[in-house]
Scaffold this motif. Structure first.
Motif, PDB file in Angstrom:
ATOM      1  N   ALA A 109       1.089  -1.331   0.184  1.00 18.14           N
ATOM      2  CA  ALA A 109      -0.451  -0.140  -0.009  1.00 18.14           C
ATOM      3  C   ALA A 109       1.157   0.949  -0.165  1.00 18.14           C
ATOM      4  N   THR A 110       1.757   1.041   0.751  1.00 22.86           N
ATOM      5  CA  THR A 110       3.096   2.526   0.440  1.00 22.86           C
ATOM      6  C   THR A 110       4.565   2.234  -1.141  1.00 22.86           C
ATOM      7  N   ALA A 111       3.627   1.051  -1.755  1.00 21.76           N
ATOM      8  CA  ALA A 111       5.111   0.645  -2.110  1.00 21.76           C
ATOM      9  C   ALA A 111       6.053   1.306  -1.565  1.00 21.76           C
ATOM     10  N   GLY A 112       6.422   0.351  -0.501  1.00 23.14           N
ATOM     11  CA  GLY A 112       7.828  -0.086  -0.313  1.00 23.14           C
ATOM     12  C   GLY A 112       8.228   1.964   0.047  1.00 23.14           C
ATOM     13  N   LEU A 113       7.881   2.804   0.366  1.00 17.31           N
ATOM     14  CA  LEU A 113       8.196   3.743   1.208  1.00 17.31           C
ATOM     15  C   LEU A 113       8.317   4.187   2.223  1.00 17.31           C
ATOM     16  N   ASP A 114       9.282   4.507   2.499  1.00 18.98           N
ATOM     17  CA  ASP A 114       9.297   4.419   4.269  1.00 18.98           C
ATOM     18  C   ASP A 114       8.244   6.374   4.662  1.00 18.98           C
ATOM     19  N   THR A 115       7.177   6.021   4.576  1.00 17.39           N
ATOM     20  CA  THR A 115       6.207   7.606   4.498  1.00 17.39           C
ATOM     21  C   THR A 115       5.126   7.030   3.727  1.00 17.39           C
ATOM     22  N   VAL A 116       3.953   6.984   4.489  1.00 16.90           N
ATOM     23  CA  VAL A 116       2.369   6.999   4.499  1.00 16.90           C
ATOM     24  C   VAL A 116       1.439   8.240   4.877  1.00 16.90           C
ATOM     25  N   ALA A 117       0.927   7.791   3.168  1.00 16.53           N
ATOM     26  CA  ALA A 117      -0.001   9.350   3.310  1.00 16.53           C
ATOM     27  C   ALA A 117      -1.878   8.412   4.441  1.00 16.53           C
ATOM     28  N   ILE A 118      -2.146   9.619   4.731  1.00 17.55           N
ATOM     29  CA  ILE A 118      -3.314   9.203   5.638  1.00 17.55           C
ATOM     30  C   ILE A 118      -3.673  10.277   6.144  1.00 17.55           C
ATOM     31  N   ARG A 119      -5.161  10.327   5.739  1.00 19.07           N
ATOM     32  CA  ARG A 119      -6.057  11.003   5.343  1.00 19.07           C
ATOM     33  C   ARG A 119      -7.390  10.502   6.406  1.00 19.07           C
ATOM     34  N   MET A 120      -8.465  11.257   7.417  1.00 14.76           N
ATOM     35  CA  MET A 120      -9.306  11.745   8.072  1.00 14.76           C
ATOM     36  C   MET A 120     -10.709  12.000   7.360  1.00 14.76           C
ATOM     37  N   PRO A 121     -11.715  11.734   6.736  1.00 17.23           N
ATOM     38  CA  PRO A 121     -12.233  11.726   6.155  1.00 17.23           C
ATOM     39  C   PRO A 121     -13.580  12.203   6.716  1.00 17.23           C
ATOM     40  N   ALA A 122     -14.325  13.436   6.417  1.00 24.51           N
ATOM     41  CA  ALA A 122     -15.460  14.324   7.014  1.00 24.51           C
ATOM     42  C   ALA A 122     -16.294  13.243   6.528  1.00 24.51           C
ATOM     43  N   HIS A 123     -17.127  12.565   5.416  1.00 21.04           N
ATOM     44  CA  HIS A 123     -17.985  12.146   5.508  1.00 21.04           C
ATOM     45  C   HIS A 123     -18.715  11.215   6.038  1.00 21.04           C
ATOM     46  N   PRO A 124     -20.280  11.093   6.803  1.00 21.72           N
ATOM     47  CA  PRO A 124     -20.477  10.671   7.211  1.00 21.72           C
ATOM     48  C   PRO A 124     -20.115   9.031   6.845  1.00 21.72           C
ATOM     49  N   VAL A 125     -20.382   9.183   6.214  1.00 22.31           N
ATOM     50  CA  VAL A 125     -20.721   6.912   5.540  1.00 22.31           C
ATOM     51  C   VAL A 125     -18.460   6.624   5.997  1.00 22.31           C
ATOM     52  N   ALA A 126     -18.075   7.480   5.441  1.00 23.63           N
ATOM     53  CA  ALA A 126     -17.067   6.803   5.605  1.00 23.63           C
ATOM     54  C   ALA A 126     -16.796   6.450   6.981  1.00 23.63           C
ATOM     55  N   GLN A 127     -17.109   7.260   7.814  1.00 23.86           N
ATOM     56  CA  GLN A 127     -16.308   7.533   9.285  1.00 23.86           C
ATOM     57  C   GLN A 127     -17.332   6.174   9.908  1.00 23.86           C
TER      58      GLN A 127
END
Ligand code: TXA
Ligand code: MG
Length: 321
Positions: A109-127
């Motif tokens: 999922a991170t394509a082997g990178l040592d960083t990670v992309a993170i998101r906290m969505p606001a949509h009530p269904v996603a939540q």
């Protein structure tokens, strides 16, 4: 595989969590675009995303979490990342940060990178889905690779029918354009992708200008949503049109659309970039479906969400890979 579509009611989140726990794929609405989700911690589940999208494997994915606690398990937040998370989460912002020790996100999922992309969505269904599942969900936009992002469940069904286990239909997305991605890794925060949160809001919060990535080979992208030709309709796209011919479709902006085309859709009659962002991908799909000789696009101002809109339009107009 049969694709099940369900309305976003109270049982949908539980159903989605069950599919995710079984290693399946769930498409769900966020406030930006629909995401194609899998258990971020299981490589085999993540692999199914790439297969469904026919996506080049070098694209790392965004891990979605319901709350800050979930985010801190994945990444290390410096002062600037903390400031942005507390100001703009939940919302249309993704932060790229160094992986935390023991970060459970699968390497695929991170394509082997040592960083990670993170998101906290606001949509009530996603939540609701993220809370019911209790683990990070990685999700790219729920379209075939190279197509425009889906802003309605019907778009997802058209691109991914038979390739996704469950689609949760929560109606049209409100923002309509993908999240803004900011890397908080070194001293200077970097704008990796303009998106649903305007650059101006971020810069005002941090009190510094966002750097842009150093020039790089567009065929080996730093953030692969940044492939030069990415958000592409099938017909050619012509930008900054000041006239339009009869065999072209017109994507207009503002109160005075150009004349000469039989097919016109207006992104925002009142010239509002937020309204235009919400309409962008749906309008592109609709015009593309009429198979005009080309889609002519009127100039869009650069302020507010205009930066992200112009970015997506440039990619839609780029020579095809
Ligand atoms: O609004 C959004 O962000 C939507 C919804 C579903 O959350 N998601 C989305 O995902 O647009 P996707 O996969 O289409 O775009 C994710 C972008 C890609 O350009 C990818 O290269 C970048 O995030 N990315 C992910 N991890 C990264 C990392 N560690 N470093 C740099 N870029 C990263
Ligand atoms: Mg995408």
């Amino acid at each position: 595989m049969a694709t099940k579509v369900t309305q976003a009611d109270r049982t949908a989140a539980r159903m989605a969590a069950q599919v995710l726990a079984g290693g399946g794929l769930v498409a769900f609405p966020t406030e930006t675009v629909y995401g194609l989700g899998a258990d971020a911690t299981v490589g085999a589940a993540v692999a199914r995303i790439y297969a469904a999208k026919e996506r080049p494997q070098f694209n790392p994915l965004i891990a979605h979490v319901p709350d800050l606690q979930g985010a801190y398990r994945l990444g290390r937040f410096n002062t600037q990342a903390l400031a942005l998370a507390s100001a703009f989460w939940p919302g249309p912002l993704t932060l790229v940060v160094p992986k935390a020790e023991g970060c459970p996100v699968a390497d695929l999922a991170t394509a082997g990178l040592d960083t990670v992309a993170i998101r906290m969505p606001a949509h009530p269904v996603a939540q609701a889905i993220l809370q019911a599942f209790g683990k990070p969900v990685c999700a790219p936009s729920a379209n075939r690779s190279g197509h425009v992002s889906p802003t309605a469940a019907a778009h997802v069904l058209r691109d991914l029918k038979g390739r996704v286990d469950l689609i949760v239909d929560g109606g049209a997305t409100q923002v309509g354009i993908e999240s803004t991605i900011v890397a908080c890794i070194g001293d200077a925060p970097v704008l990796l992708r303009p998106g649903g949160l305007p650059r101006e809001a971020i810069e005002a919060k941090l009190g510094v200008a966002l750097a842009v990535p150093a020039a790089h080979d567009e065929s080996k992208p730093l953030a692969p949503g940044m492939l030069a030709s990415h958000y592409a309709p099938r017909v050619p796209v012509r930008l900054d049109a000041t006239s339009v011919s009869a065999n072209e479709a017109l994507l207009a902006f503002g109160p005075a659309p150009l004349r000469g085309s039989d097919v016109t859709l207006n992104l925002s009659v009142r010239g509002d970039t937020a309204e235009a962002a919400a309409n962008l991908f749906g309008h592109l799909r609709e015009l593309d479906d009429k198979r005009p000789a080309a889609i002519a696009v009127m100039p869009i101002p650069h302020s507010g969400l205009g930066e992200a809109i112009n970015d997506r339009l440039r990619r839609a107009a780029a020579p095809r890979a």
